[in-house]
Design a protein around this motif. Structure first.
Motif, PDB file in Angstrom:
ATOM      1  N   THR A 165     -13.859  -8.038  -1.014  1.00  0.00           N
ATOM      2  CA  THR A 165     -13.022  -7.435   0.077  1.00  0.00           C
ATOM      3  C   THR A 165     -12.390  -8.171   1.147  1.00  0.00           C
ATOM      4  O   THR A 165     -12.886  -9.085   1.449  1.00  0.00           O
ATOM      5  CB  THR A 165     -14.176  -6.665   0.649  1.00  0.00           C
ATOM      6  N   GLU A 221     -10.798  -0.441  -7.890  1.00  0.00           N
ATOM      7  CA  GLU A 221     -10.387  -0.773  -6.699  1.00  0.00           C
ATOM      8  C   GLU A 221     -10.226   0.307  -5.757  1.00  0.00           C
ATOM      9  O   GLU A 221     -10.082   1.482  -6.133  1.00  0.00           O
ATOM     10  CB  GLU A 221      -8.882  -1.408  -6.752  1.00  0.00           C
ATOM     11  N   TRP A 222     -10.555   0.016  -4.263  1.00  0.00           N
ATOM     12  CA  TRP A 222     -10.661   1.071  -3.607  1.00  0.00           C
ATOM     13  C   TRP A 222     -10.474   0.779  -2.061  1.00  0.00           C
ATOM     14  O   TRP A 222     -10.383  -0.522  -1.709  1.00  0.00           O
ATOM     15  CB  TRP A 222     -11.835   1.809  -3.716  1.00  0.00           C
ATOM     16  N   PHE A 223     -10.043   1.752  -1.151  1.00  0.00           N
ATOM     17  CA  PHE A 223      -9.840   1.244   0.370  1.00  0.00           C
ATOM     18  C   PHE A 223     -11.264   1.926   1.008  1.00  0.00           C
ATOM     19  O   PHE A 223     -11.809   2.919   0.522  1.00  0.00           O
ATOM     20  CB  PHE A 223      -8.720   2.154   1.020  1.00  0.00           C
ATOM     21  N   GLU A 253       0.868  -1.069   0.135  1.00  0.00           N
ATOM     22  CA  GLU A 253      -0.010  -0.049  -0.093  1.00  0.00           C
ATOM     23  C   GLU A 253       0.690   1.174   0.039  1.00  0.00           C
ATOM     24  O   GLU A 253       0.493   2.256  -0.655  1.00  0.00           O
ATOM     25  CB  GLU A 253      -0.824  -0.008   1.070  1.00  0.00           C
ATOM     26  N   SER A 259      -6.842  -4.999   4.287  1.00  0.00           N
ATOM     27  CA  SER A 259      -6.045  -4.416   3.117  1.00  0.00           C
ATOM     28  C   SER A 259      -4.332  -5.076   3.593  1.00  0.00           C
ATOM     29  O   SER A 259      -3.839  -5.463   2.349  1.00  0.00           O
ATOM     30  CB  SER A 259      -5.753  -2.815   3.410  1.00  0.00           C
ATOM     31  N   TRP A 280      -4.083  -8.415   1.453  1.00  0.00           N
ATOM     32  CA  TRP A 280      -4.640  -8.379  -0.153  1.00  0.00           C
ATOM     33  C   TRP A 280      -3.618  -9.252  -0.839  1.00  0.00           C
ATOM     34  O   TRP A 280      -4.307  -9.884  -1.619  1.00  0.00           O
ATOM     35  CB  TRP A 280      -4.498  -7.080  -0.729  1.00  0.00           C
ATOM     36  N   ALA A 296      -2.453  -0.533  -7.897  1.00  0.00           N
ATOM     37  CA  ALA A 296      -3.603  -1.512  -7.953  1.00  0.00           C
ATOM     38  C   ALA A 296      -3.383  -2.636  -8.870  1.00  0.00           C
ATOM     39  O   ALA A 296      -2.775  -2.796  -9.809  1.00  0.00           O
ATOM     40  CB  ALA A 296      -4.435  -0.636  -8.619  1.00  0.00           C
ATOM     41  N   ARG A 332      -9.024  -1.335   8.232  1.00  0.00           N
ATOM     42  CA  ARG A 332      -8.692  -0.742   6.698  1.00  0.00           C
ATOM     43  C   ARG A 332      -9.123  -2.240   5.924  1.00  0.00           C
ATOM     44  O   ARG A 332      -8.761  -3.057   6.113  1.00  0.00           O
ATOM     45  CB  ARG A 332      -7.394  -0.522   6.508  1.00  0.00           C
ATOM     46  N   ARG A 337      -9.910  -3.440   1.651  1.00  0.00           N
ATOM     47  CA  ARG A 337      -9.462  -3.073   0.217  1.00  0.00           C
ATOM     48  C   ARG A 337     -10.512  -3.952  -0.731  1.00  0.00           C
ATOM     49  O   ARG A 337     -10.612  -5.265  -0.274  1.00  0.00           O
ATOM     50  CB  ARG A 337      -8.128  -3.462   0.055  1.00  0.00           C
ATOM     51  N   THR A 338     -10.949  -3.187  -1.459  1.00  0.00           N
ATOM     52  CA  THR A 338     -11.996  -3.935  -2.311  1.00  0.00           C
ATOM     53  C   THR A 338     -11.675  -3.785  -3.901  1.00  0.00           C
ATOM     54  O   THR A 338     -11.279  -2.944  -4.404  1.00  0.00           O
ATOM     55  CB  THR A 338     -13.381  -3.315  -2.180  1.00  0.00           C
ATOM     56  N   ILE A 395      -8.250   3.510  -5.552  1.00  0.00           N
ATOM     57  CA  ILE A 395      -6.943   3.058  -6.124  1.00  0.00           C
ATOM     58  C   ILE A 395      -6.796   3.250  -7.695  1.00  0.00           C
ATOM     59  O   ILE A 395      -7.495   2.259  -8.049  1.00  0.00           O
ATOM     60  CB  ILE A 395      -6.605   1.531  -5.738  1.00  0.00           C
TER      61      ILE A 395
END
Length: 542
Positions: A514, A484-486, A326, A517, A520, A373, A493, A495-496, A467
């Protein structure tokens, strides 16, 4: 727009002198030229246009090339040759670009012979960077070939030819042997077509010849060219599987850019001689860099060979850094979010509560630079007939099926009548979740659905941060997009990764994976995402 004479003995458009042929492909010839008005070198390319094309359409084709050049200069500066002029005459489209201080890949292969896998992987990685930038803007090159890829002596790759695809109604203007099967069938093309061409270019670099011979032009177009089986690969070594995957007939079966990047990086990591070779060729190519655009063919080849290996070292340095964290700093081609080859659209209108709800998530707040990402692998990696151990196919009464880990069940089901629903899967004590959303109110552009309909709702979540870019792609033959996003759940936290795809008639599905994070990149999580994408199937009746 200026009319042009086609004789190489005269000035093109009254100002461009043709000096030496740089490269020749089917229906395309490039010259080292000179702009006599500005007194500077340039690259002049002539491409035959279809005989039925009218004058107005030809002018529009030239205009498109100019517009596309401006866009690509913005999204991939220094990696795409700037188009200085585009004009038409006597059935030909002429493009004038900045002089590229190097050789087209096709000529380099012709003169130097096949590349070793390390050199081929280094070139392919740079080309992949350019394609990622283009695909992130919804741009498909569509005319990729070894004649459109130049290797500069300064050490990086430059791509030409953006804007040619779609400029006319024909499936391809030049180099038919590098046309994807869907393009040869005159079907709509997308990012997967460029990945097919990348595979064909890789084959050419490794084997020293195109994967398929060009049909006679213009008597036979790609549409009528029967593709024989791919020729045997004698020199591809560790890249053989990558090439075979990229040139698969069905677009949805091709690997994603993320998967391809990982394969190419592995080749570089495994070559301990790359740095030594680069140092030796750096000295050998020093003189070539001083000769300018009129250098001899031998000196140009020496300089460009230097560039290829220098690129390999740069890519190798990247792969030796800690993998995808990250905290990875943004900026540069390596940090752009890779695009997969599967289509995605998304939760049109965000009809259902969009919040991904992992039952737990580990801490780990990312630093301010945008992280790398890592997009999902493509569906073919997993088959419903051969599942990883510990997975079973689940068939939902709503009209879809997907393989889930043993012990997973439906956690929540949210519906809005017959218009939309979301089913979230997981397991007690497992912080990971998979959410499947269906909507009957999707727009026509999957990227726009994520950007305009979904993301505004996501921004209301605690700690939301996207992201990278929203990536256009294809999935199982459908238009699609990945995002993708946090976000934070209970102060932790997550991450998806989200992939949405359009079924037509305003219907769409999306999958959201999800995880905490910090976890991941764990192998089990990557396998889970690969399995979900490889086994998800909408019911044909939906």
């Amino acid at each position: 727009m200026v009319k042009a004479h086609v004789s190489p003995h005269e000035l093109i458009a009254g100002r461009y002198r043709l000096i030496d042929i740089v490269h020749r492909e089917t229906n395309r010839v490039s010259w080292h030229g000179e702009d006599v008005q500005e007194g500077r070198p340039c690259l002049v390319t002539r491409i035959g246009l279809p005989a039925h094309l009218g004058e107005e359409e030809a002018v529009q084709a030239a205009d498109r090339v100019m517009r596309m050049s401006e866009t690509m200069a913005r999204v991939s500066p220094g990696r795409v040759a700037t188009v200085l002029d585009a004009l038409t005459e006597a059935g030909s489209l002429w493009t004038v670009t900045e002089w590229v201080d190097g050789l087209p890949l096709g000529q380099l292969v012709d003169q130097e012979g096949p590349f070793d896998p390390t050199m081929a992987a280094a070139v392919a990685l740079q080309l992949l960077d350019v394609l990622e930038a283009a695909h992130g803007e919804g741009i498909t090159h569509g005319e990729l070939s070894p004649g459109q890829v130049f290797l500069r002596v300064q050490g990086h790759l430059v791509v030409t030819g953006f804007g040619l695809a779609g400029a006319t109604l024909v499936p391809r203007l030049a180099a038919p042997s590098y046309a994807s099967p869907e393009q040869a069938r005159d079907e709509r093309i997308g990012p997967a077509a460029d990945l097919w061409a990348l595979g064909a270019i890789l084959y050419t670099m490794l084997e020293g010849r195109p994967p398929y011979p060009d049909p006679d032009w213009p008597a036979s177009t790609p549409r009528g060219a029967a593709r024989p089986p791919l020729g045997s690969m004698l020199r591809a070594g560790p890249l053989a599987a990558t090439v075979q995957g990229l040139v698969r007939k069905d677009s949805w079966e091709r690997p994603t850019r993320t998967t391809v990047r990982q394969s190419l990086n592995r080749v570089l990591e495994q070559d301990p001689q790359a740095v030594v070779a680069a140092s030796r060729l750096r000295r050998a190519g020093a003189a070539a860099r001083r000769l300018g655009p009129r250098r001899s063919g031998r000196a140009m080849v020496a300089g460009t060979a230097l560039a290829v290996v220098t690129v390999a070292v740069a890519a190798l340095a990247v792969t030796q850094q800690p993998p995808h964290t990250e905290e990875t700093a943004g900026g540069g081609a390596q940090t752009r979010p890779p695009v997969s080859t599967a289509p995605a659209a998304e939760d049109a209108g965000e009809p259902v509560d969009a919040t991904p709800r992992p039952s737990d998530a580990s801490s780990g707040t990312p630093s301010s630079p945008a992280p790398t990402a890592t997009a999902a692998p493509s569906p073919p990696a997993v088959s419903v007939d051969v599942l990883p151990a510990g997975y079973q196919v689940y068939r939902a009464p709503e009209g879809f099926s997907v393989a889930l880990p043993d012990g997973w069940k439906r956690l929540t089901t949210r519906k809005q009548g017959d218009a939309a629903y979301r089913v979230t899967f997981g397991s007690d004590g497992d912080p990971r979740t998979l959410a499947v959303t269906y909507s009957t109110r999707a727009g026509s552009d999957p990227v726009a659905v994520w950007r305009d309909d979904v993301e505004p709702a996501l921004r209301r979540q605690a700690g939301f941060r996207r992201i990278g870019a929203i990536e256009a792609t294809t999935y199982q033959g459908y238009e699609a997009a990945d995002m993708e996003w946090f976000s934070d759940t209970d102060g932790r936290r997550g991450r998806t990764f989200g992939r949405g795809f359009l079924l037509g008639g305003h219907r769409s599905f999306s999958l959201r994976w999800t995880t905490p994070s910090a976890n991941w990149e764990k192998a089990a999580n990557r396998q889970a995402l690969e399995t979900f994408l490889g086994t998800f199937r909408p019911d044909p009746a939906v």
